[in-house]
Design an enzyme around this catalytic site. Structure first.
Site, short mmCIF file in Angstrom:
data_model
loop_
_atom_site.label_atom_id
_atom_site.label_comp_id
_atom_site.label_asym_id
_atom_site.label_seq_id
_atom_site.Cartn_x
_atom_site.Cartn_y
_atom_site.Cartn_z
N TYR A 240 26.54 -33.84 -46.80
CA TYR A 240 25.24 -33.56 -47.41
C TYR A 240 25.37 -33.55 -48.93
O TYR A 240 26.46 -33.39 -49.48
CB TYR A 240 24.70 -32.22 -46.90
CG TYR A 240 23.22 -32.04 -47.17
CD1 TYR A 240 22.29 -32.98 -46.74
CD2 TYR A 240 22.75 -30.94 -47.88
CE1 TYR A 240 20.94 -32.83 -46.98
CE2 TYR A 240 21.40 -30.76 -48.12
CZ TYR A 240 20.50 -31.72 -47.68
OH TYR A 240 19.16 -31.57 -47.92
N ASN B 168 10.27 -39.55 -33.35
CA ASN B 168 10.45 -38.47 -32.40
C ASN B 168 11.28 -37.31 -32.98
O ASN B 168 11.63 -36.38 -32.26
CB ASN B 168 11.11 -38.97 -31.12
CG ASN B 168 12.46 -39.65 -31.39
OD1 ASN B 168 12.60 -40.39 -32.35
ND2 ASN B 168 13.43 -39.42 -30.53
N SER B 169 11.57 -37.37 -34.28
CA SER B 169 12.30 -36.29 -34.94
C SER B 169 11.35 -35.17 -35.33
O SER B 169 10.13 -35.28 -35.17
CB SER B 169 12.98 -36.83 -36.21
OG SER B 169 11.99 -37.20 -37.18
N TYR C 88 14.40 -40.86 -46.55
CA TYR C 88 14.76 -39.45 -46.68
C TYR C 88 15.91 -39.06 -45.76
O TYR C 88 16.24 -37.88 -45.64
CB TYR C 88 13.55 -38.56 -46.41
CG TYR C 88 13.10 -38.49 -44.96
CD1 TYR C 88 13.51 -37.45 -44.14
CD2 TYR C 88 12.28 -39.47 -44.42
CE1 TYR C 88 13.10 -37.38 -42.81
CE2 TYR C 88 11.88 -39.42 -43.09
CZ TYR C 88 12.28 -38.37 -42.29
OH TYR C 88 11.89 -38.32 -40.98
N GLY C 89 16.55 -40.04 -45.12
CA GLY C 89 17.62 -39.72 -44.18
C GLY C 89 18.51 -40.91 -43.89
O GLY C 89 18.20 -42.05 -44.28
N TRP D 198 14.19 -36.18 -51.56
CA TRP D 198 15.06 -35.07 -51.16
C TRP D 198 14.30 -33.79 -51.46
O TRP D 198 13.96 -33.50 -52.61
CB TRP D 198 16.37 -35.12 -51.94
CG TRP D 198 17.39 -34.13 -51.49
CD1 TRP D 198 17.49 -33.51 -50.28
CD2 TRP D 198 18.51 -33.65 -52.26
NE1 TRP D 198 18.58 -32.68 -50.24
CE2 TRP D 198 19.22 -32.74 -51.44
CE3 TRP D 198 18.97 -33.91 -53.55
CZ2 TRP D 198 20.37 -32.09 -51.89
CZ3 TRP D 198 20.11 -33.26 -53.98
CH2 TRP D 198 20.80 -32.36 -53.16
N LEU D 199 14.03 -33.02 -50.42
CA LEU D 199 13.21 -31.82 -50.59
C LEU D 199 13.84 -30.84 -51.58
O LEU D 199 13.12 -30.18 -52.34
CB LEU D 199 13.00 -31.14 -49.23
CG LEU D 199 12.08 -29.92 -49.23
CD1 LEU D 199 10.65 -30.29 -49.62
CD2 LEU D 199 12.09 -29.24 -47.86
#
Length: 326
Positions: free
Chosen positions: A53, A150-151, A237-238, A263-264
């Site tokens: 991360y 579906n996340s 974002y992933g 990125w939050l």
């Protein structure tokens, strides 16, 4: 009392974390004791355990970045909260625990509602909300396309889009995920593939799509880019595929498609208190009223942290994994 702690990081996330005894002193001045009600396991939590991360806490560390709890004991000089009140836990405080002490000033009081749904307030709902609002000025009736539909984020994005009058094309990676995604309110649900753009045109009547949301990376990013109209934007974002984003030169050069990232954690650092308050004020009300929710696949006690992390890191589950202390 228990805490889920890790001393190292490694490629198998459940191997590095374990439940150990927790000893807490009485709350000091300005502090409260919280009994944790629920705390989710997010993809970012799994990546933190593997060391992949973008922001890693010093070791040893306690897992968990968000959750809700109930005030159990007040320290001296605490007047703004009361025993029994439901509160949102501070971001990044290590929420995979049965109890914690924290400054009362860092807690946000929440309405009485389903604590398991409220526990997921801090990460996925604001991510979905901001992905829909920060990059393209969408108008009611417009289409937005996303993968990993579906996340957790995907589920919230579908629901928020519908509330805002947008239509969604929702891309999943396996046939077995179609039914649950349709139940979440997706207007169109498709399985990813090289011919995605053709099937999207057929499903939407060749509508112009200006925004694509990517959580997968790799070739999946290019599949989304191929669906966009002139000047469209892909927001990543992933990295569920573990691969770098790919976008073909034809999309970038000939159709002026742009690729941006979100990125939050960076948004939190830059957003004012007023901006954060506006986003979370809307989301709290929607979750508390039941208008915004997501599926929960399973719940685990803190003592079952290895099984919980393994379930969260595994594939083909429908819904979120939560730590719910007994």
């Amino acid at each position: 009392m228990l805490k889920a702690q890790y001393q190292t990081r490694g490629p198998v996330p459940q191997d590095v974390i374990e439940a150990v005894d927790l000893q807490l002193p009485a709350p000091t001045a300005g502090q409260v004791r919280i009994k944790v009600l629920a705390a989710p396991i997010n993809p970012s939590d799994v990546l933190t355990l593997t060391g992949q991360y973008g922001m890693l806490p010093p070791l040893p560390a306690i897992g968990g970045n968000e959750g809700v709890g109930k005030v159990e004991e007040l320290g001296p000089d605490v007047t703004a909260l009361k025993v029994g009140q439901t509160v949102l836990l501070p971001v990044g405080c290590g929420t995979w625990v049965t109890h914690l002490n924290t400054d009362a000033s860092k807690l946000i009081a929440l309405p009485d509602a389903d604590p398991q749904q409220l526990a997921m307030l801090t990460v996925n709902p604001p991510t979905a909300s901001l992905l829909l609002s920060q990059f393209v000025d969408l108008q009611p009736g417009e289409w937005v396309i996303q993968n990993a539909a579906n996340s957790g984020v995907g589920s919230y994005l579908m629901q928020l889009a519908k509330l805002r009058g947008f239509k969604t094309i929702n891309v999943v990676r396996r046939e077995s995920a179609i039914a649950a995604t349709q139940q979440d309110g997706g207007d169109v649900v498709l399985v990813d593939g090289p011919d995605l753009a053709k099937r999207v045109r057929e499903a939407t009547g060749s509508a112009t799509i200006r925004l694509a949301i990517d959580a997968v990376g790799g070739a999946a990013t290019d599949h989304l880019a191929a669906c966009l109209g002139e000047g469209g934007t892909v927001v990543n974002y992933g990295m569920m595929s573990g691969e770098p984003c790919q976008v073909s030169p034809s999309a970038i050069v000939f159709r002026d498609v742009t690729l941006k990232g979100f990125w939050l954690a960076k948004w939190f650092r830059a957003a004012s208190q007023a901006e954060q308050g506006k986003v979370f004020g809307e989301l709290v009300q929607l979750i508390a009223s039941g208008k915004l929710k997501t599926r929960i696949a399973a719940t685990y006690d803190v003592s079952q942290i290895k099984e919980a992390v393994a379930a969260a890191a595994g594939g083909e589950r429908e819904g979120k994994i939560l730590i719910v202390p007994k």
